[in-house]
Write a protein that holds these residues in place. Sequence first.
Motif, PDB file in Angstrom:
ATOM      1  N   LYS A 286       0.967  -1.328  -0.079  1.00  0.00           N
ATOM      2  CA  LYS A 286      -0.045   0.074   0.114  1.00  0.00           C
ATOM      3  C   LYS A 286       0.730   1.476  -0.118  1.00  0.00           C
ATOM      4  O   LYS A 286       0.537   2.368  -0.572  1.00  0.00           O
ATOM      5  N   THR A 287       1.918   1.083   0.859  1.00  0.00           N
ATOM      6  CA  THR A 287       2.772   2.328   0.924  1.00  0.00           C
ATOM      7  C   THR A 287       3.678   2.458  -0.581  1.00  0.00           C
ATOM      8  O   THR A 287       3.843   3.850  -0.910  1.00  0.00           O
ATOM      9  N   LEU A 288       3.783   1.484  -1.350  1.00  0.00           N
ATOM     10  CA  LEU A 288       4.339   1.779  -2.657  1.00  0.00           C
ATOM     11  C   LEU A 288       3.467   2.297  -3.663  1.00  0.00           C
ATOM     12  O   LEU A 288       3.841   2.821  -4.516  1.00  0.00           O
ATOM     13  N   LEU A 289       2.101   1.784  -3.522  1.00  0.00           N
ATOM     14  CA  LEU A 289       1.086   1.991  -4.639  1.00  0.00           C
ATOM     15  C   LEU A 289       0.905   3.329  -4.735  1.00  0.00           C
ATOM     16  O   LEU A 289       0.689   4.234  -3.598  1.00  0.00           O
ATOM     17  N   PRO A 290       0.328   3.704  -5.599  1.00  0.00           N
ATOM     18  CA  PRO A 290      -0.236   5.253  -5.905  1.00  0.00           C
ATOM     19  C   PRO A 290      -1.617   5.470  -4.818  1.00  0.00           C
ATOM     20  O   PRO A 290      -2.223   4.576  -4.588  1.00  0.00           O
ATOM     21  N   ASP A 291      -1.548   6.499  -4.210  1.00  0.00           N
ATOM     22  CA  ASP A 291      -2.473   6.877  -3.372  1.00  0.00           C
ATOM     23  C   ASP A 291      -3.623   7.169  -4.201  1.00  0.00           C
ATOM     24  O   ASP A 291      -4.088   7.715  -5.166  1.00  0.00           O
ATOM     25  N   PRO A 292      -4.859   6.267  -3.823  1.00  0.00           N
ATOM     26  CA  PRO A 292      -6.112   6.281  -4.764  1.00  0.00           C
ATOM     27  C   PRO A 292      -6.451   7.654  -4.774  1.00  0.00           C
ATOM     28  O   PRO A 292      -7.094   7.961  -5.843  1.00  0.00           O
ATOM     29  N   ALA A 293      -6.503   8.532  -3.894  1.00  0.00           N
ATOM     30  CA  ALA A 293      -6.942   9.859  -3.945  1.00  0.00           C
ATOM     31  C   ALA A 293      -6.087  10.911  -5.015  1.00  0.00           C
ATOM     32  O   ALA A 293      -6.725  11.557  -5.608  1.00  0.00           O
ATOM     33  N   SER A 294      -4.811  10.344  -5.293  1.00  0.00           N
ATOM     34  CA  SER A 294      -4.073  10.766  -6.348  1.00  0.00           C
ATOM     35  C   SER A 294      -4.580  10.553  -7.855  1.00  0.00           C
ATOM     36  O   SER A 294      -4.076  11.153  -8.932  1.00  0.00           O
ATOM     37  N   LEU A 295      -5.429   9.385  -7.893  1.00  0.00           N
ATOM     38  CA  LEU A 295      -5.745   9.148  -9.357  1.00  0.00           C
ATOM     39  C   LEU A 295      -6.953  10.063  -9.935  1.00  0.00           C
ATOM     40  O   LEU A 295      -7.086  10.258 -11.048  1.00  0.00           O
ATOM     41  N   GLY A 296      -7.673  10.891  -9.130  1.00  0.00           N
ATOM     42  CA  GLY A 296      -8.699  11.489  -9.556  1.00  0.00           C
ATOM     43  C   GLY A 296      -8.570  12.351 -10.897  1.00  0.00           C
ATOM     44  O   GLY A 296      -9.050  12.155 -11.808  1.00  0.00           O
ATOM     45  N   PRO A 297      -7.185  13.309 -10.693  1.00  0.00           N
ATOM     46  CA  PRO A 297      -7.015  13.837 -11.791  1.00  0.00           C
ATOM     47  C   PRO A 297      -6.460  13.411 -13.072  1.00  0.00           C
ATOM     48  O   PRO A 297      -6.603  13.903 -14.213  1.00  0.00           O
ATOM     49  N   ARG A 298      -6.072  12.270 -13.030  1.00  0.00           N
ATOM     50  CA  ARG A 298      -5.527  11.431 -14.178  1.00  0.00           C
ATOM     51  C   ARG A 298      -6.454  10.385 -14.624  1.00  0.00           C
ATOM     52  O   ARG A 298      -6.246   9.786 -15.632  1.00  0.00           O
ATOM     53  N   THR A 299      -7.627   9.956 -14.059  1.00  0.00           N
ATOM     54  CA  THR A 299      -8.543   9.132 -14.433  1.00  0.00           C
ATOM     55  C   THR A 299      -9.434   9.475 -15.638  1.00  0.00           C
ATOM     56  O   THR A 299     -10.256  10.360 -15.319  1.00  0.00           O
ATOM     57  N   LYS A 300      -9.542   8.742 -16.690  1.00  0.00           N
ATOM     58  CA  LYS A 300     -10.389   9.015 -17.760  1.00  0.00           C
ATOM     59  C   LYS A 300     -11.183   7.919 -17.896  1.00  0.00           C
ATOM     60  O   LYS A 300     -10.895   6.761 -17.770  1.00  0.00           O
ATOM     61  N   GLY A 301     -12.511   7.906 -18.450  1.00  0.00           N
ATOM     62  CA  GLY A 301     -13.392   6.883 -18.777  1.00  0.00           C
ATOM     63  C   GLY A 301     -14.511   6.725 -17.967  1.00  0.00           C
ATOM     64  O   GLY A 301     -14.907   7.768 -17.162  1.00  0.00           O
ATOM     65  N   LYS A 302     -15.104   5.715 -18.258  1.00  0.00           N
ATOM     66  CA  LYS A 302     -16.880   5.449 -17.191  1.00  0.00           C
ATOM     67  C   LYS A 302     -16.847   4.211 -16.379  1.00  0.00           C
ATOM     68  O   LYS A 302     -16.030   3.539 -16.746  1.00  0.00           O
ATOM     69  N   THR A 303     -17.592   4.539 -15.594  1.00  0.00           N
ATOM     70  CA  THR A 303     -17.839   3.178 -14.698  1.00  0.00           C
ATOM     71  C   THR A 303     -19.364   2.850 -15.055  1.00  0.00           C
ATOM     72  O   THR A 303     -19.956   3.699 -15.519  1.00  0.00           O
ATOM     73  N   ASN A 304     -19.840   1.677 -15.157  1.00  0.00           N
ATOM     74  CA  ASN A 304     -21.024   1.344 -15.322  1.00  0.00           C
ATOM     75  C   ASN A 304     -21.545   0.131 -14.152  1.00  0.00           C
ATOM     76  O   ASN A 304     -20.893  -1.158 -14.405  1.00  0.00           O
ATOM     77  N   ILE A 305     -22.537   0.345 -13.388  1.00  0.00           N
ATOM     78  CA  ILE A 305     -22.557  -0.681 -12.434  1.00  0.00           C
ATOM     79  C   ILE A 305     -24.204  -0.843 -12.329  1.00  0.00           C
ATOM     80  O   ILE A 305     -25.028   0.094 -12.205  1.00  0.00           O
ATOM     81  N   GLY A 306     -24.425  -2.267 -12.391  1.00  0.00           N
ATOM     82  CA  GLY A 306     -26.168  -2.345 -12.192  1.00  0.00           C
ATOM     83  C   GLY A 306     -26.388  -3.787 -11.955  1.00  0.00           C
ATOM     84  O   GLY A 306     -25.510  -4.516 -11.534  1.00  0.00           O
ATOM     85  N   ILE A 307     -27.642  -4.185 -12.275  1.00  0.00           N
ATOM     86  CA  ILE A 307     -28.243  -5.528 -11.882  1.00  0.00           C
ATOM     87  C   ILE A 307     -28.896  -5.737 -12.960  1.00  0.00           C
ATOM     88  O   ILE A 307     -29.768  -5.158 -13.652  1.00  0.00           O
ATOM     89  N   VAL A 308     -28.993  -7.146 -13.270  1.00  0.00           N
ATOM     90  CA  VAL A 308     -29.775  -7.935 -14.200  1.00  0.00           C
ATOM     91  C   VAL A 308     -30.704  -8.980 -13.371  1.00  0.00           C
ATOM     92  O   VAL A 308     -30.254  -9.983 -12.659  1.00  0.00           O
ATOM     93  N   ALA A 309     -31.874  -8.524 -13.455  1.00  0.00           N
ATOM     94  CA  ALA A 309     -32.883  -9.487 -12.628  1.00  0.00           C
ATOM     95  C   ALA A 309     -33.818 -10.187 -13.627  1.00  0.00           C
ATOM     96  O   ALA A 309     -34.225  -9.516 -14.625  1.00  0.00           O
ATOM     97  N   GLU A 310     -33.895 -11.580 -13.301  1.00  0.00           N
ATOM     98  CA  GLU A 310     -34.778 -12.326 -14.124  1.00  0.00           C
ATOM     99  C   GLU A 310     -35.795 -12.817 -13.174  1.00  0.00           C
ATOM    100  O   GLU A 310     -35.507 -13.366 -12.169  1.00  0.00           O
ATOM    101  N   GLY A 311     -37.225 -12.955 -13.630  1.00  0.00           N
ATOM    102  CA  GLY A 311     -38.460 -13.628 -12.940  1.00  0.00           C
ATOM    103  C   GLY A 311     -39.487 -13.709 -13.520  1.00  0.00           C
ATOM    104  O   GLY A 311     -39.631 -13.826 -14.816  1.00  0.00           O
TER     105      GLY A 311
END
Length: 392
Positions: A286-311
């Motif tokens: 964790k000490t070696l990896l980039p701080d997640p908070a520092s990723l903000g200004p560099r991150t491009k693209g999208k997230t898509n989270i959802g559910i598929v329900a069948e019934g």
Amino acid sequence: MSTVLIIGAGGVGGVVTHKCVLNRVTFTKIVLASRRLESCEKIQKQLPTGAIEIAQVDADNVQETADLIKKVGADIVINVALPYQDLSIMDACTKAGVDYLDTANYEHPDVAKFEYKEQWARHEQFKKANIMALLGSGFDPGVTNVFCAYAQKHYFDEIHTIDILDCNDGDHGYPFATNFNPEINLREVSAKGRYWENGTWIETDPMQIHMSWDYPEVGPKESYLLYHEEMESLVQHIKGLKRIRFFMTFGESYLMHMKALENVGMLGIEAVEHKGQKIVPIEFLKTLLPDPASLGPRTKGKTNIGIVAEGIKDSQPKKIYIYQVSDHEKCYAEVQSQAVSYTTGVPAMIGAKLLLEGKWRGKGVFNMEEFDPDPFMDELNTQGLPWQIKEL
Ligand code: NDP
């Protein structure tokens, strides 16, 4: 007049604080507390002068946390520290007699296992104190539970299968980094997979089951079956459920690095001796990896989270897809955080808002799908997380 105490000034804590400030009518006084005061100061500087107060707290210490809750006169505590602090903050809330909300279920620092058992065991304690705990008010768990409750309420007589589908197509330009706390993230992803079918949990090897899913506004992505905590409560609350699974996307580079780190023992959670010093490999990583908070200004693209329900609805088979798409750059422009923190922090604020407004109330410990999904779904649309429904 409501006072909110937010504990944990990390990536998610920053978003919750920004969003509470934007909902000043509900959150009249906002206090942000964390283990290190400088983490709070960093967020305070992003906001107008006087918008929030800050404090230092060690949330592993129940008495210290209860004293702070009483001192600031909190009406609700939003716990966005780490899952290790869930039980101590819950106990501090019962001591102080205030409502509690979190976004991730309890994990013991020495055992890579997460489950609701110990938090649910506090139901009577909360009931007796005449207060309420809302568990898992992030995106997943959180919004995904509400999507399931919404599907059950408006679209089905009985839901038979649910697939939760979590895609992060963000690119931060690093060969390897995690979008939220690396320790929590890597413990979750490197664990064995598990899904629920016909009343039993079925275990798989890590990443053993995968499929390609075409995520709207993102495209087809390889998605891997993982165990995820919301399934534990959903199997109890969704009528007629026969199977529930959780899938998450990972890029080639992420998987390759994770496997290599695992193979050399860098994901270990037990201390090893190094030159006379005890070191926990995953904490050092964790000490070696980039701080997640520092990723903000560099991150491009999208997230898509959802559910598929069948019934079944009116004796006819039915299948729906409810999903939410967020854009990393837009999130950063609004609250100086990328979409993973944003999609967690906004639902945490909404959960707290519904509690304070009396729209979601109870005495004891509750999961998200136990409440009427409609007011939460309405808030998602107006607070920055608009969603879509498709009949498949
Ligand atoms: P970070 O590591 O960025 O932030 C955690 C914060 O907690 C840090 O600021 C840290 O303090 C603080 N903290 C840690 N220990 C203590 C303690 N003993 N006392 C007080 N403060 C403490 O994590 P994230 O913001 O990415 O994640 C926050 C939570 O959100 C986690 O529980 C995570 O599992 C959850 N999450 C939930 C998701 C969902 O969809 N449901 C998705 C993503 C995350 P300091 O900086 O002061 O040292």
